[in-house]
Design a protein around this motif. Sequence first.
Motif, PDB file in Angstrom:
ATOM      1  N   ARG A 339     -77.279  35.843 -54.807  1.00  0.00           N
ATOM      2  CA  ARG A 339     -77.784  37.083 -55.390  1.00  0.00           C
ATOM      3  C   ARG A 339     -78.164  36.732 -56.704  1.00  0.00           C
ATOM      4  NH1 ARG A 339     -72.846  39.369 -54.063  1.00  0.00           N
ATOM      5  NH2 ARG A 339     -71.690  39.683 -55.739  1.00  0.00           N
ATOM      6  N   LYS A 340     -77.293  35.944 -57.441  1.00  0.00           N
ATOM      7  CA  LYS A 340     -77.012  35.910 -59.018  1.00  0.00           C
ATOM      8  C   LYS A 340     -78.296  34.805 -59.488  1.00  0.00           C
ATOM      9  CE  LYS A 340     -72.189  37.137 -59.700  1.00  0.00           C
ATOM     10  NZ  LYS A 340     -70.732  36.776 -60.387  1.00  0.00           N
ATOM     11  N   ASN A 341     -78.268  33.930 -58.618  1.00  0.00           N
ATOM     12  CA  ASN A 341     -79.215  32.787 -59.060  1.00  0.00           C
ATOM     13  C   ASN A 341     -80.585  33.172 -58.486  1.00  0.00           C
ATOM     14  OD1 ASN A 341     -77.522  31.605 -60.982  1.00  0.00           O
ATOM     15  ND2 ASN A 341     -76.336  30.494 -59.185  1.00  0.00           N
ATOM     16  N   VAL A 342     -80.781  33.808 -57.337  1.00  0.00           N
ATOM     17  CA  VAL A 342     -81.909  33.733 -56.436  1.00  0.00           C
ATOM     18  C   VAL A 342     -82.638  35.082 -56.303  1.00  0.00           C
ATOM     19  CG1 VAL A 342     -83.173  32.985 -54.394  1.00  0.00           C
ATOM     20  CG2 VAL A 342     -81.355  31.480 -55.429  1.00  0.00           C
ATOM     21  N   GLY A 343     -81.373  36.214 -55.955  1.00  0.00           N
ATOM     22  CA  GLY A 343     -81.856  37.403 -55.824  1.00  0.00           C
ATOM     23  C   GLY A 343     -82.355  38.425 -56.929  1.00  0.00           C
ATOM     24  N   LEU A 344     -81.447  37.766 -58.091  1.00  0.00           N
ATOM     25  CA  LEU A 344     -81.814  38.924 -59.011  1.00  0.00           C
ATOM     26  C   LEU A 344     -82.076  38.149 -60.683  1.00  0.00           C
ATOM     27  CD1 LEU A 344     -78.531  40.954 -58.886  1.00  0.00           C
ATOM     28  CD2 LEU A 344     -80.853  41.720 -58.412  1.00  0.00           C
ATOM     29  N   ASN A 345     -82.521  38.861 -61.646  1.00  0.00           N
ATOM     30  CA  ASN A 345     -82.770  38.450 -62.760  1.00  0.00           C
ATOM     31  C   ASN A 345     -81.666  39.147 -63.443  1.00  0.00           C
ATOM     32  OD1 ASN A 345     -83.282  37.811 -65.587  1.00  0.00           O
ATOM     33  ND2 ASN A 345     -85.166  38.923 -65.512  1.00  0.00           N
ATOM     34  N   LEU A 398     -73.600  44.735 -64.158  1.00  0.00           N
ATOM     35  CA  LEU A 398     -73.045  45.653 -63.131  1.00  0.00           C
ATOM     36  C   LEU A 398     -72.175  44.746 -62.344  1.00  0.00           C
ATOM     37  CD1 LEU A 398     -76.646  47.064 -61.663  1.00  0.00           C
ATOM     38  CD2 LEU A 398     -75.038  47.887 -63.355  1.00  0.00           C
ATOM     39  N   SER A 399     -71.315  45.477 -61.358  1.00  0.00           N
ATOM     40  CA  SER A 399     -70.346  45.113 -60.452  1.00  0.00           C
ATOM     41  C   SER A 399     -71.244  44.167 -59.160  1.00  0.00           C
ATOM     42  CB  SER A 399     -69.297  45.847 -59.837  1.00  0.00           C
ATOM     43  OG  SER A 399     -70.035  47.025 -59.048  1.00  0.00           O
ATOM     44  N   GLY A 400     -70.604  43.273 -58.654  1.00  0.00           N
ATOM     45  CA  GLY A 400     -70.786  42.486 -57.426  1.00  0.00           C
ATOM     46  C   GLY A 400     -71.621  43.741 -56.454  1.00  0.00           C
ATOM     47  N   GLY A 401     -70.942  44.891 -56.159  1.00  0.00           N
ATOM     48  CA  GLY A 401     -71.684  45.626 -55.083  1.00  0.00           C
ATOM     49  C   GLY A 401     -72.700  46.282 -55.406  1.00  0.00           C
ATOM     50  N   ASN A 402     -72.720  46.871 -57.116  1.00  0.00           N
ATOM     51  CA  ASN A 402     -73.888  47.486 -57.305  1.00  0.00           C
ATOM     52  C   ASN A 402     -75.174  46.300 -57.537  1.00  0.00           C
ATOM     53  OD1 ASN A 402     -73.384  50.345 -57.647  1.00  0.00           O
ATOM     54  ND2 ASN A 402     -71.733  49.391 -58.810  1.00  0.00           N
ATOM     55  N   GLN A 403     -74.903  45.283 -57.935  1.00  0.00           N
ATOM     56  CA  GLN A 403     -75.941  44.191 -57.925  1.00  0.00           C
ATOM     57  C   GLN A 403     -76.491  44.197 -56.623  1.00  0.00           C
ATOM     58  OE1 GLN A 403     -74.362  40.479 -59.389  1.00  0.00           O
ATOM     59  NE2 GLN A 403     -73.893  41.227 -61.615  1.00  0.00           N
ATOM     60  N   GLN A 404     -75.670  43.922 -55.513  1.00  0.00           N
ATOM     61  CA  GLN A 404     -76.281  43.712 -54.202  1.00  0.00           C
ATOM     62  C   GLN A 404     -76.941  44.767 -53.579  1.00  0.00           C
ATOM     63  OE1 GLN A 404     -76.684  41.189 -52.581  1.00  0.00           O
ATOM     64  NE2 GLN A 404     -75.564  40.799 -50.566  1.00  0.00           N
TER      65      GLN A 404
END
Length: 500
Positions: A339-345, A398-404
């Motif tokens: 999610r960090k490199n592909v799912g989100l900016n 954000l925390s990992g859960g909130n990023q997801q």
Amino acid sequence: MGNKEIVRMENIKKSYSNIEVLHGVSLTVKEGEVHALLGENGAGKSTLVKVLMGEEKLDEGEVFWEGRAIKISNPGEAQRTGLSMIHQELNLIPDMTIAENMFAGREMKKGCIVRKQQQNRAAGEALKRIGLELEPKHKVRWLKTAQMQMVEIAKAVSFGARLIIMDEPTSSISQGESEKLFAVIKRLKAKGISFIYISHRLEEIFYIADRITILRDGTMVGEGDTEFFDKDSLIKLMVGRELKDYYPVRENRSEKRVVLSAKGLSRKREFQDIHFELRQGEILGFGGLVGAGRTEMVMALFGLTRLDGGEVELFGNSVHLKTSRSAIAHKLALIPEDRKNVGLNLQGNVTDNIMAVTEKKYSRFGCINYKKRKIMASEMIDKLSIKTGSLNQLTGKLSGGNQQKVVLAKWLLNEPDILILDEPTRGIDVGSKAEIYKLINDMAQQGKSIIFISSEMPELIGMCDRVIVLCEGRMAGTLEKEEITQEKIMALASGTEVSR
């Protein structure tokens, strides 16, 4: 395990922008022990070890090394003291050799010339000390993630590390590779080397850790020998409440209509002859060891890579999903493994990320409707209970859960019929996992169809209506709800005969 303490942190306080994030935390690690540091995302684990490594300056408190008060001002100083940290995102340079990575910044030289043969021999000896048979001349890019972990450990040992901090070391490796890692940790532990071990996987904590410290909201809420805890007590300490119905109870939905049919999906050297049906409202799991071809299969299904063969039908109609744009147009969504490199900016704010897929829907003649996008982003934040300071909060903060949840919000706003979830809870704490599970269950109850890839067998057992297991790119078997067990998944994943 001895009783001699290697490091003691007393009453550590740390603030950012006048907001205190560590409220007098204490931690003691003994010589030759594995000490687990647990807590939800945002509990203060990372800040505490950054203080220990000299990456962050403490505001109050003291650090003692073998009973002597010390002040560590930077990671180099920590390393010279005997501390080393292996981050979740490994710091090796792919196009350098194993030996070059191990001695980067401290090359063995004669004058200005690097003595490569001597360096290779020293690297080989360090690798053998932890039981690893690797060629020091090989480039790092050809190693598996688990082997890179081992190289990082060998590097730390070659520095003379007495305490190694490991952050989520098993998040990207298979169970078999995890067992090899644990064997190395136990071998080094027997030689008096200590570990601070950070992980969200509670099962492995009970296997590898001697003692546990639990943080919640920047405060130490529990500490003791591992034998005095069980899974429920750890979860209650971490989240401050009992998590009843951790995996939501679901009805079996096998009688619903088929929404996706895949026949003979193949891609050279990645997967061969994959076939399955996905029903409306179903959570269909895909299990297997790391490298079994699960991620590669869904990437091709979503149009990110090309299939060499096979057919796909959606609602009974043949489709050709040659691009991700085509997949999105056919109401598919992919929540990727990374999610960090592909799912989100991560440098963009929460609103930008939530609106990334549907921005054009709320634009007219190329002009963005800022009022509408603000309303839509706010609605998704409320719907998914995303904890954020504002719509303009940087997503990387954000925390990992909130990023997801932000990734889920981005795709749900496009109203997909089929969601592909690839390792949806990787690196997420137990409290956030329970919230993600509920969201997934709610989507299935609303008629969304879900492909659920996970390397965590309890997730597959607790969440899925059926599980298809892949082994070396091929289908090894399908388990119905009542058949899904950890033993059967592992037997199929490893190519072993399953007894029914």
